[in-house]
Design an enzyme around this catalytic site. Structure first.
Site, PDB file in Angstrom:
ATOM      1  N   VAL A  82     100.113 -19.678  90.606  1.00  0.00           N
ATOM      2  CA  VAL A  82     100.446 -21.334  90.494  1.00  0.00           C
ATOM      3  C   VAL A  82     101.279 -21.713  91.796  1.00  0.00           C
ATOM      4  CG1 VAL A  82     101.841 -22.930  89.144  1.00  0.00           C
ATOM      5  CG2 VAL A  82     100.565 -21.106  88.056  1.00  0.00           C
ATOM      6  N   VAL A  84     102.272 -25.197  94.782  1.00  0.00           N
ATOM      7  CA  VAL A  84     101.855 -26.399  95.097  1.00  0.00           C
ATOM      8  C   VAL A  84     102.356 -26.514  96.682  1.00  0.00           C
ATOM      9  CG1 VAL A  84     102.720 -28.906  94.891  1.00  0.00           C
ATOM     10  CG2 VAL A  84     102.503 -27.625  93.020  1.00  0.00           C
ATOM     11  N   ARG A  91     105.173 -34.842  93.536  1.00  0.00           N
ATOM     12  CA  ARG A  91     104.115 -35.694  93.331  1.00  0.00           C
ATOM     13  C   ARG A  91     103.339 -35.481  91.879  1.00  0.00           C
ATOM     14  NH1 ARG A  91     101.276 -36.265  98.920  1.00  0.00           N
ATOM     15  NH2 ARG A  91      99.724 -37.833  97.661  1.00  0.00           N
ATOM     16  N   THR A  95     102.928 -30.528  87.249  1.00  0.00           N
ATOM     17  CA  THR A  95     102.985 -31.041  86.027  1.00  0.00           C
ATOM     18  C   THR A  95     101.292 -31.464  85.415  1.00  0.00           C
ATOM     19  OG1 THR A  95     104.997 -31.921  85.829  1.00  0.00           O
ATOM     20  CG2 THR A  95     103.472 -32.927  84.287  1.00  0.00           C
ATOM     21  N   GLU A 119     110.344 -18.323  90.249  1.00  0.00           N
ATOM     22  CA  GLU A 119     111.549 -18.828  90.270  1.00  0.00           C
ATOM     23  C   GLU A 119     111.808 -19.224  88.546  1.00  0.00           C
ATOM     24  OE1 GLU A 119     112.919 -21.586  93.446  1.00  0.00           O
ATOM     25  OE2 GLU A 119     110.715 -21.775  93.447  1.00  0.00           O
ATOM     26  N   TYR A 123     109.684 -23.111  84.524  1.00  0.00           N
ATOM     27  CA  TYR A 123     108.622 -23.110  83.351  1.00  0.00           C
ATOM     28  C   TYR A 123     109.138 -23.572  82.185  1.00  0.00           C
ATOM     29  CZ  TYR A 123     105.493 -21.394  86.928  1.00  0.00           C
ATOM     30  OH  TYR A 123     104.799 -21.470  88.170  1.00  0.00           O
ATOM     31  N   PHE A 411     100.942 -10.098  86.824  1.00  0.00           N
ATOM     32  CA  PHE A 411      99.264 -10.510  86.901  1.00  0.00           C
ATOM     33  C   PHE A 411      99.347 -11.710  87.813  1.00  0.00           C
ATOM     34  CE2 PHE A 411     101.087 -11.386  82.894  1.00  0.00           C
ATOM     35  CZ  PHE A 411     101.145 -12.722  82.624  1.00  0.00           C
TER      36      PHE A 411
END
Length: 411
Positions: A82, A84, A91, A95, A119, A123, A411
């Site tokens: 994951v 960005v 922006r 999400t 971090e 989540y 993972f």
């Protein structure tokens, strides 16, 4: 410009993965590591966020089974990769990817989603709770010892080439999966992950070494490690860096640890990811010399509250109605009655007007799900509210696990 989310095309993987690496600092991985992640990526479960021709967001999922209290293996999405782009923060890209991903997980019928977080503060707003912890240790092997357990003479140790015994070591790991909640059943190909050994990652240590433990000719345990030699004014003070240790019985486990402690020219064993209740802490002569530290491990998200709570067993009979808050996955919100014991469980929506016993969000259910975080502790932090006197104590005991849940690898 409008950000487009779409399933990753195999031809886009290099660009997509490159943007992930950039978001995590831009340091290239070793070719063999990059090749492995390419092979393991489930393209149909991976999402790219695109601003025109630019990939500005990445998210993926692996198909796992995760062991839960009672020993069942529950289908779960291992959320991964994951990121960005720094140019596109704030922006709504993250999400939107989390929204799409959890919808897909629900459609696939997986009750759980799992992740490890770079971090931890990110989540919780998506319903993930910290469900496992991991212990690191730097053990002074000059000042603490492990006594040979009864039966140690029946265990034979020998060095083996890592590749030559990879299949046998993987078989030991597979037999161990059900011993703790949080361990993963993996698709073929994942057995290559613990064998990765890029020279750039060794920090001056040796190539990965392997010692197997045998009893009556059968491999019943193994340890993979690096030897990092060092010399000071007083002589040798090298370190052993543990990669993976697994055994099918307590005697073999103790023998393998004793071997690590006794390696010549070293005075320290470094372990970076062990269970918080590792038997090692009860094998050593002086636990203070282990310098144990604890940090968060795996986050758990209940995607289907009813199916998830039915999939595990409970330490004592439980009959409790939860009032669940879940703004991100509203299909979970509402009141659920859980009844269960050590043999099985049922979790169904309650009729309208049924009184609730405990109120909490899906994040707290995720934290408590594997039995390593107590509902009582969460209540002490104001994150669980007792609505019926006595309900909290009973449910907290019921959710517990005999052994601490643990994720053995990322993972």
């Amino acid at each position: 410009m409008t950000i487009e989310l779409r399933v990753l095309r195999p031809s886009e993987w290099d660009d997509w993965y490159g943007k992930l690496i950039l978001a995590f600092g831009g340091v290239p991985e070793a070719p063999q590591e990059r090749e492995l992640w390419d092979a393991l990526t489930e393209h149909e479960r991976s999402i790219g966020a695109w601003d025109g021709d630019d990939c500005v967001g990445t998210a993926g999922a692996f198909s796992f089974g995760v062991s839960v209290p009672g020993g069942a293996m529950v289908p779960a999405a291992g959320v991964t990769m994951v990121s960005v782009a720094a140019t596109h923060r704030r922006r709504g890209v993250l999400t939107s990817m989390m929204r799409r991903q959890l919808d897909d997980v629900r459609e696939l019928g997986e009750p759980l989603a799992l992740l490890t977080a770079s971090e931890p503060g990110i989540y919780g707003r998506f319903g993930y709770g910290i469900a496992t912890q991991q212990m690191s240790a730097e053990i002074d092997t000059l000042r603490t010892r492990i006594k040979a357990p009864e039966g140690a003479d029946e265990v034979r140790l020998r060095f083996a080439k890592v590749a030559d015994v990879a299949q046998e070591c993987e078989a030991v790991y597979v037999r161990s999966i059900g011993s703790r909640p949080g361990m993963l059943a993996r698709r073929p190909g994942w057995e290559r992950l613990p064998l990765l050994d890029p020279p750039a990652d060794r920090d001056g240590a040796s190539p990965m070494l392997c010692v197997v433990a045998e009893r009556a000719g059968e491999i019943v345990g193994f340890v993979r490690f690096h030897n990092k030699p060092a010399w000071g004014a007083g002589g040798p003070n090298g370190s052993i860096v543990l990669r993976h240790i697994e055994a099918l019985d307590p005697v073999t486990y103790a023998v393998l640890w004793r071997f690590l402690f006794d390696i010549d020219l070293t005075d320290k064993v470094v372990a970076r990811n062990r269970p918080v209740d590792d038997p090692l802490l009860h094998l050593v002569s002086d636990p203070r010399r282990c310098e144990a530290r604890v940090r968060d491990g795996m986050f758990v998200r209940l995607v289907d509250v009813g199916a998830a709570l039915e999939a595990r067993t409970y330490q004592k009979p439980v009959d409790v109605v939860f009032d669940v808050e879940d703004t991100f996955c509203p299909w979970n919100a509402g009141r659920w009655r859980l009844t269960g014991d050590g043999k099985g469980a049922s979790c169904k929506r309650t009729p309208v007007g049924t009184s609730a016993d405990l109120a909490l969000s899906v994040r707290e259910l995720g934290a408590a799900y594997l039995g390593g975080v107590s509902l009582a502790a969460l209540a002490g932090a104001g994150r669980v509210r007792e609505l019926r006197q006595g309900a909290l104590s009973g449910a907290s005991v019921a959710f517990a696990s005999d052994v601490a849940p643990w994720l053995p690898h990322g993972f």
